[in-house]
Design a protein around this motif. Structure first.
Motif, PDB file in Angstrom:
ATOM      1  N   PRO A  10       0.831  -1.208   0.000  1.00  0.00           N
ATOM      2  CA  PRO A  10       0.000   0.000   0.000  1.00  0.00           C
ATOM      3  C   PRO A  10       0.867   1.260   0.000  1.00  0.00           C
ATOM      4  CG  PRO A  10       0.098  -0.889   2.223  1.00  0.00           C
ATOM      5  CD  PRO A  10       0.924  -1.808   1.349  1.00  0.00           C
ATOM      6  N   VAL A  11       0.589   2.183  -0.916  1.00  0.00           N
ATOM      7  CA  VAL A  11       1.411   3.385  -1.044  1.00  0.00           C
ATOM      8  C   VAL A  11       0.495   4.616  -1.104  1.00  0.00           C
ATOM      9  CG1 VAL A  11       3.170   4.573  -2.387  1.00  0.00           C
ATOM     10  CG2 VAL A  11       3.162   2.078  -2.297  1.00  0.00           C
ATOM     11  N   PRO A  12       0.445   5.400  -0.023  1.00  0.00           N
ATOM     12  CA  PRO A  12      -0.383   6.611  -0.041  1.00  0.00           C
ATOM     13  C   PRO A  12       0.217   7.697  -0.923  1.00  0.00           C
ATOM     14  CG  PRO A  12       0.100   5.875   2.207  1.00  0.00           C
ATOM     15  CD  PRO A  12       1.032   5.145   1.289  1.00  0.00           C
ATOM     16  N   GLY A  13      -0.658   8.506  -1.485  1.00  0.00           N
ATOM     17  CA  GLY A  13      -0.222   9.662  -2.252  1.00  0.00           C
ATOM     18  C   GLY A  13       0.125  10.822  -1.342  1.00  0.00           C
ATOM     19  N   GLU A  36       5.212   8.618   6.650  1.00  0.00           N
ATOM     20  CA  GLU A  36       6.334   7.922   7.271  1.00  0.00           C
ATOM     21  C   GLU A  36       6.022   7.550   8.713  1.00  0.00           C
ATOM     22  OE1 GLU A  36      11.111   8.408   7.186  1.00  0.00           O
ATOM     23  OE2 GLU A  36       9.992  10.205   7.761  1.00  0.00           O
ATOM     24  N   LEU A  37       5.462   8.491   9.475  1.00  0.00           N
ATOM     25  CA  LEU A  37       5.158   8.216  10.881  1.00  0.00           C
ATOM     26  C   LEU A  37       4.067   7.166  11.036  1.00  0.00           C
ATOM     27  CD1 LEU A  37       5.289  11.810  12.433  1.00  0.00           C
ATOM     28  CD2 LEU A  37       6.953   9.958  12.698  1.00  0.00           C
ATOM     29  N   ALA A  38       3.203   7.042  10.040  1.00  0.00           N
ATOM     30  CA  ALA A  38       2.147   6.032  10.086  1.00  0.00           C
ATOM     31  C   ALA A  38       2.669   4.633   9.810  1.00  0.00           C
ATOM     32  CB  ALA A  38       1.049   6.384   9.087  1.00  0.00           C
ATOM     33  N   GLY A  39       3.933   4.524   9.389  1.00  0.00           N
ATOM     34  CA  GLY A  39       4.544   3.221   9.221  1.00  0.00           C
ATOM     35  C   GLY A  39       4.511   2.650   7.820  1.00  0.00           C
ATOM     36  N   THR A  46       9.483  19.867  -5.814  1.00  0.00           N
ATOM     37  CA  THR A  46       8.713  19.171  -4.785  1.00  0.00           C
ATOM     38  C   THR A  46       9.397  17.878  -4.379  1.00  0.00           C
ATOM     39  OG1 THR A  46       6.691  20.109  -5.746  1.00  0.00           O
ATOM     40  CG2 THR A  46       6.433  18.298  -4.188  1.00  0.00           C
ATOM     41  N   VAL A  47       9.947  17.135  -5.339  1.00  0.00           N
ATOM     42  CA  VAL A  47      10.695  15.914  -5.021  1.00  0.00           C
ATOM     43  C   VAL A  47      11.838  16.232  -4.067  1.00  0.00           C
ATOM     44  CG1 VAL A  47      12.142  14.071  -5.950  1.00  0.00           C
ATOM     45  CG2 VAL A  47      10.087  14.780  -7.197  1.00  0.00           C
ATOM     46  N   ALA A  48      12.573  17.296  -4.353  1.00  0.00           N
ATOM     47  CA  ALA A  48      13.712  17.658  -3.516  1.00  0.00           C
ATOM     48  C   ALA A  48      13.273  18.034  -2.104  1.00  0.00           C
ATOM     49  CB  ALA A  48      14.485  18.810  -4.160  1.00  0.00           C
ATOM     50  N   VAL A  49      12.175  18.762  -1.996  1.00  0.00           N
ATOM     51  CA  VAL A  49      11.648  19.141  -0.679  1.00  0.00           C
ATOM     52  C   VAL A  49      11.258  17.896   0.121  1.00  0.00           C
ATOM     53  CG1 VAL A  49       9.676  20.238   0.469  1.00  0.00           C
ATOM     54  CG2 VAL A  49      10.883  21.444  -1.357  1.00  0.00           C
ATOM     55  N   ILE A  50      10.556  16.974  -0.538  1.00  0.00           N
ATOM     56  CA  ILE A  50      10.119  15.757   0.143  1.00  0.00           C
ATOM     57  C   ILE A  50      11.307  14.880   0.515  1.00  0.00           C
ATOM     58  CG2 ILE A  50       8.853  13.586  -0.186  1.00  0.00           C
ATOM     59  CD1 ILE A  50       6.831  15.218  -1.862  1.00  0.00           C
ATOM     60  N   ARG A  51      12.265  14.751  -0.383  1.00  0.00           N
ATOM     61  CA  ARG A  51      13.442  13.918  -0.098  1.00  0.00           C
ATOM     62  C   ARG A  51      14.232  14.457   1.082  1.00  0.00           C
ATOM     63  NH1 ARG A  51      13.466   9.667   0.178  1.00  0.00           N
ATOM     64  NH2 ARG A  51      13.252   8.974  -1.982  1.00  0.00           N
ATOM     65  N   GLU A  52      14.231  15.761   1.256  1.00  0.00           N
ATOM     66  CA  GLU A  52      14.905  16.350   2.409  1.00  0.00           C
ATOM     67  C   GLU A  52      14.232  15.934   3.718  1.00  0.00           C
ATOM     68  OE1 GLU A  52      15.835  20.827   4.180  1.00  0.00           O
ATOM     69  OE2 GLU A  52      15.342  20.575   2.063  1.00  0.00           O
ATOM     70  N   ARG A  53      12.950  15.570   3.630  1.00  0.00           N
ATOM     71  CA  ARG A  53      12.170  15.284   4.839  1.00  0.00           C
ATOM     72  C   ARG A  53      12.039  13.805   5.153  1.00  0.00           C
ATOM     73  NH1 ARG A  53      11.799  15.456   8.997  1.00  0.00           N
ATOM     74  NH2 ARG A  53      10.399  16.407  10.484  1.00  0.00           N
ATOM     75  N   THR A  54      12.240  12.922   4.175  1.00  0.00           N
ATOM     76  CA  THR A  54      12.034  11.496   4.416  1.00  0.00           C
ATOM     77  C   THR A  54      12.997  10.652   3.579  1.00  0.00           C
ATOM     78  OG1 THR A  54      10.419   9.679   4.369  1.00  0.00           O
ATOM     79  CG2 THR A  54      10.234  11.329   2.634  1.00  0.00           C
ATOM     80  N   ASP A  55      13.335   9.485   4.106  1.00  0.00           N
ATOM     81  CA  ASP A  55      14.154   8.513   3.383  1.00  0.00           C
ATOM     82  C   ASP A  55      13.301   7.421   2.757  1.00  0.00           C
ATOM     83  OD1 ASP A  55      16.615   9.712   3.933  1.00  0.00           O
ATOM     84  OD2 ASP A  55      16.800   8.691   5.862  1.00  0.00           O
ATOM     85  N   LEU A  56      11.989   7.499   2.876  1.00  0.00           N
ATOM     86  CA  LEU A  56      11.131   6.486   2.286  1.00  0.00           C
ATOM     87  C   LEU A  56      11.358   6.390   0.776  1.00  0.00           C
ATOM     88  CD1 LEU A  56       7.586   7.039   3.872  1.00  0.00           C
ATOM     89  CD2 LEU A  56       9.147   5.136   4.289  1.00  0.00           C
ATOM     90  N   PRO A  57      11.275   5.188   0.205  1.00  0.00           N
ATOM     91  CA  PRO A  57      11.249   5.095  -1.259  1.00  0.00           C
ATOM     92  C   PRO A  57      10.128   5.964  -1.812  1.00  0.00           C
ATOM     93  CG  PRO A  57      11.511   2.923  -0.289  1.00  0.00           C
ATOM     94  CD  PRO A  57      11.241   3.861   0.856  1.00  0.00           C
TER      95      PRO A  57
END
Length: 288
Positions: free
Chosen positions: A16-19, A30-33, A65-76
């Motif tokens: 399952p992959v949320p948008g 990420e915090l939701a697991g 936006t990708v760069a902003v999100i990548r700065e915040r999480t290591d999730l694939p």
């Protein structure tokens, strides 16, 4: 760092992959697991620009936006790159830019520009040959084999089921790392898709509230041999009516006391986003 996406997709379970669409939504996922997130082009258009999903967002805006999100999480991070923003040469540059920004996988569709939401009427598609060329361009442009290229066809609603299946075969032969036949009309069509492709490549499906999906659960998708379940707009689909109710209450009563129990505190927001960790880090750079 999360488990690589290709390993997640190799497991015998639907993922399952949320948008998501910004740093906050990425943090919540990420915090939701969850083990991966999907930067939905539709939700980026909805949330940041207040526009429908009709190809109005630029490649540069997605990359930022990708760069902003990548700065915040290591999730694939699976990134919706729409049509690749042009022809095969544009696709090469888009892949290079998005991979550098932090994308783990790039999803490209065979719509004609300007594209529109896969669950809207009036879509048009390019030839399968042109899309094959764009897939090859994407594969040539990626620097790491761990950066996956997902091929989506919107031909089912335009030219019918048989054409969509033929396109999917060509896209798989071209080297796509996963296949996405958008908006199947029946569970039987999904069964046929799963039977033909499910044991050969990861299959992707959109679970869009109000869309045209014949199934609604991970269990159903897994039984049909699908491996990637995108919930591209679920966060926004819940946020919008909640926000509308809050604004109506504020407009009507002039305060929000009746809704206070449903709201998070400012201190909790800061905790969620790691304010204490940042303050502790800042103290490391304080010198007498």
């Amino acid at each position: 760092m999360g488990e690589p996406l290709h390993r997640l997709l190799a497991k015998d379970a639907a993922l399952p992959v949320p948008g998501i669409y910004d740093g906050l939504s990425a943090r919540l996922v990420e915090l939701a697991g969850f083990e991966a997130a999907f930067l939905s082009g539709a939700c980026l258009s909805f949330a940041r620009f207040g526009r429908p999903d009709m190809g109005l967002v630029s490649a540069a805006e997605v990359a930022e936006t990708v760069a902003v999100i990548r700065e915040r999480t290591d999730l694939p991070l699976i990134v919706d790159m729409d049509t690749g923003f042009g022809n095969a040469l544009n696709v090469r540059r888009t892949v290079t830019t998005f991979e550098r920004a932090g994308a783990s996988a790039l999803q490209m569709e065979d719509q004609l520009m300007p594209k529109r939401c896969g669950h809207m009427q009036g879509k048009q598609v390019i030839s399968s040959g042109e899309m094959v060329g764009k897939i090859h361009a994407a594969l040539d442009a990626r620097r790491s084999r761990d950066t996956l290229i997902f091929a989506r066809t919107d031909a089912l609603d335009v030219h019918g089921f048989d054409d969509a299946m033929e396109r999917a075969e060509r896209y798989l032969e071209a080297g796509a790392d996963a296949i996405f036949i958008e908006a199947p009309k029946t569970a039987e069509q999904m069964r046929m898709i799963g039977a033909q492709f499910g044991h050969r490549t990861p299959l992707i499906h959109n679970l869009v509230e109000g869309g045209h999906s014949p199934v609604q659960t991970l269990e159903e998708l897994q039984a049909l041999h699908y491996r990637l379940a995108l919930f591209p707009a679920s966060l926004l689909h819940l946020f919008i009516p909640t926000a509308q109710n809050m604004l109506a209450e504020l407009r009507h009563s002039g305060h929000l006391q009746a809704m206070r129990s449903q709201m998070i505190d400012l201190a909790d927001v800061n905790g969620l986003l790691g304010a204490d960790e940042l303050l502790a880090a800042s103290r490391e750079y304080q010198y007498e």
